[in-house]
Design a protein around this motif. Sequence first.
Motif, PDB file in Angstrom:
ATOM      1  N   HIS A 255      40.384  52.407  33.894  1.00 45.53           N
ATOM      2  CA  HIS A 255      41.416  51.492  34.402  1.00 45.53           C
ATOM      3  C   HIS A 255      42.187  50.906  33.224  1.00 45.53           C
ATOM      4  CE1 HIS A 255      43.125  48.503  37.165  1.00 45.53           C
ATOM      5  NE2 HIS A 255      42.812  47.568  36.283  1.00 45.53           N
TER       6      HIS A 255
ATOM      7  N   SER B  90      38.901  39.401  40.294  1.00 49.63           N
ATOM      8  CA  SER B  90      38.958  40.491  41.274  1.00 49.63           C
ATOM      9  C   SER B  90      40.117  40.330  42.247  1.00 49.63           C
ATOM     10  CB  SER B  90      37.646  40.553  42.065  1.00 49.63           C
ATOM     11  OG  SER B  90      37.587  39.499  43.016  1.00 49.63           O
TER      12      SER B  90
ATOM     13  N   LYS C 109      40.335  42.014  46.096  1.00 53.98           N
ATOM     14  CA  LYS C 109      41.355  42.993  46.484  1.00 53.98           C
ATOM     15  C   LYS C 109      41.881  43.822  45.314  1.00 53.98           C
ATOM     16  CE  LYS C 109      43.408  39.558  48.602  1.00 53.98           C
ATOM     17  NZ  LYS C 109      44.347  38.707  49.362  1.00 53.98           N
ATOM     18  N   GLY C 110      41.397  43.552  44.113  1.00 58.65           N
ATOM     19  CA  GLY C 110      41.824  44.330  42.952  1.00 58.65           C
ATOM     20  C   GLY C 110      41.203  45.721  42.942  1.00 58.65           C
ATOM     21  N   ARG C 111      41.789  46.612  42.181  1.00 55.13           N
ATOM     22  CA  ARG C 111      41.328  48.014  42.167  1.00 55.13           C
ATOM     23  C   ARG C 111      39.873  48.135  41.733  1.00 55.13           C
ATOM     24  NH1 ARG C 111      41.462  52.340  38.073  1.00 55.13           N
ATOM     25  NH2 ARG C 111      41.073  54.303  39.209  1.00 55.13           N
ATOM     26  N   LEU C 112      39.489  47.428  40.668  1.00 59.74           N
ATOM     27  CA  LEU C 112      38.116  47.544  40.178  1.00 59.74           C
ATOM     28  C   LEU C 112      37.104  47.067  41.212  1.00 59.74           C
ATOM     29  CD1 LEU C 112      38.357  46.378  36.445  1.00 59.74           C
ATOM     30  CD2 LEU C 112      37.976  48.699  37.311  1.00 59.74           C
ATOM     31  N   SER C 113      37.443  46.018  41.949  1.00 65.51           N
ATOM     32  CA  SER C 113      36.514  45.513  42.958  1.00 65.51           C
ATOM     33  C   SER C 113      36.464  46.427  44.180  1.00 65.51           C
ATOM     34  CB  SER C 113      36.891  44.089  43.375  1.00 65.51           C
ATOM     35  OG  SER C 113      38.223  44.027  43.839  1.00 65.51           O
ATOM     36  N   VAL C 114      37.611  46.984  44.561  1.00 64.56           N
ATOM     37  CA  VAL C 114      37.671  47.847  45.745  1.00 64.56           C
ATOM     38  C   VAL C 114      37.028  49.204  45.477  1.00 64.56           C
ATOM     39  CG1 VAL C 114      39.212  49.081  47.315  1.00 64.56           C
ATOM     40  CG2 VAL C 114      39.710  46.716  46.697  1.00 64.56           C
ATOM     41  N   GLU C 115      37.343  49.811  44.341  1.00 64.89           N
ATOM     42  CA  GLU C 115      36.885  51.168  44.064  1.00 64.89           C
ATOM     43  C   GLU C 115      35.590  51.236  43.269  1.00 64.89           C
ATOM     44  OE1 GLU C 115      39.929  53.698  42.472  1.00 64.89           O
ATOM     45  OE2 GLU C 115      41.497  52.828  43.746  1.00 64.89           O
TER      46      GLU C 115
ATOM     47  N   LYS D  95      30.794  50.855  37.189  1.00 66.34           N
ATOM     48  CA  LYS D  95      30.959  51.049  38.626  1.00 66.34           C
ATOM     49  C   LYS D  95      29.617  50.824  39.302  1.00 66.34           C
ATOM     50  CE  LYS D  95      32.777  54.371  41.993  1.00 66.34           C
ATOM     51  NZ  LYS D  95      33.388  55.716  42.173  1.00 66.34           N
TER      52      LYS D  95
END
Length: 273
Positions: free
Chosen positions: A129, A100, A104-110, A140
């Motif tokens: 993604h 992740s 701060k990665g996209r999958l973790s944030v969004e 998600k």
Amino acid sequence: MNKVVLILVACMVFSCGSKKEAARKKDPRKTNTERVVIQEKSEDKPVIREPQEHTTTTETNMPISSTEDYIATFSAIAQEEMRLYGIPASITLAQGILESNSGKGRLSVEANNHFGIKCHDWTGDRIHHDDDASQECFRKYIDAKYSYRDHSLFLTTRSRYSKLFDLKKNDYKGWAKELKAAGYATDRKYPDKLISLIERYDLDKFDEAVVGYKYEETVASNRTGNTTYTVVKGDTLYSISKKYNMTVKELQDMNGLRDNALSIGQELLIKPL
């Protein structure tokens, strides 16, 4: 004339009596109205509302600025998963940090997806993604803690990971290597990366807190009967050779090494003590 006066007086008396009677009839209604007002005030109490089943405002969804923040946020969740499913908290945290980008990665944030778990037979919310292929489907979650639970279920319900659970719960090196062997990741350096994160941030202390003791690595014999040693942080060929009464060249020759480079988690053949 006297009769007319008497009639007028009688009418006036009757009229006054009617007004008084009407006033008396209004009094009960006035009293009733006041009673209703008082009753409403007495029932004006705070309403206790049941908490909603799902909420997106939790501590695990707060912004994370560093790896230390990530560890502080998720260490207790990783330990609880270790108690329930037997997966080392250190391994879970290291995988979360690596996959992740410390949250701060996209999958973790969004998507609150900290382990890159793809949709497969998932029926919940999804996010697309780029990964091995363009716009792949990933799960998600409403809260990151459910990502951690799904990670536990992912490892415990798939037969290819069954060998992991033959290892000790706090043998993080063994777990890191077996994850790669079972096909969890294609990166050949995946075990080294996990081990490096665990040792850099002392993540094995969370395992120790759960099982009650620190894992002590021992020199073991492999399937061919040769004695092996697993490289740990701070090891050099020189320090290992001295420990087992060997020369550096003997160690190199025995392991087919062309230089002095070592990696954490690497297994070396050594002379038995």
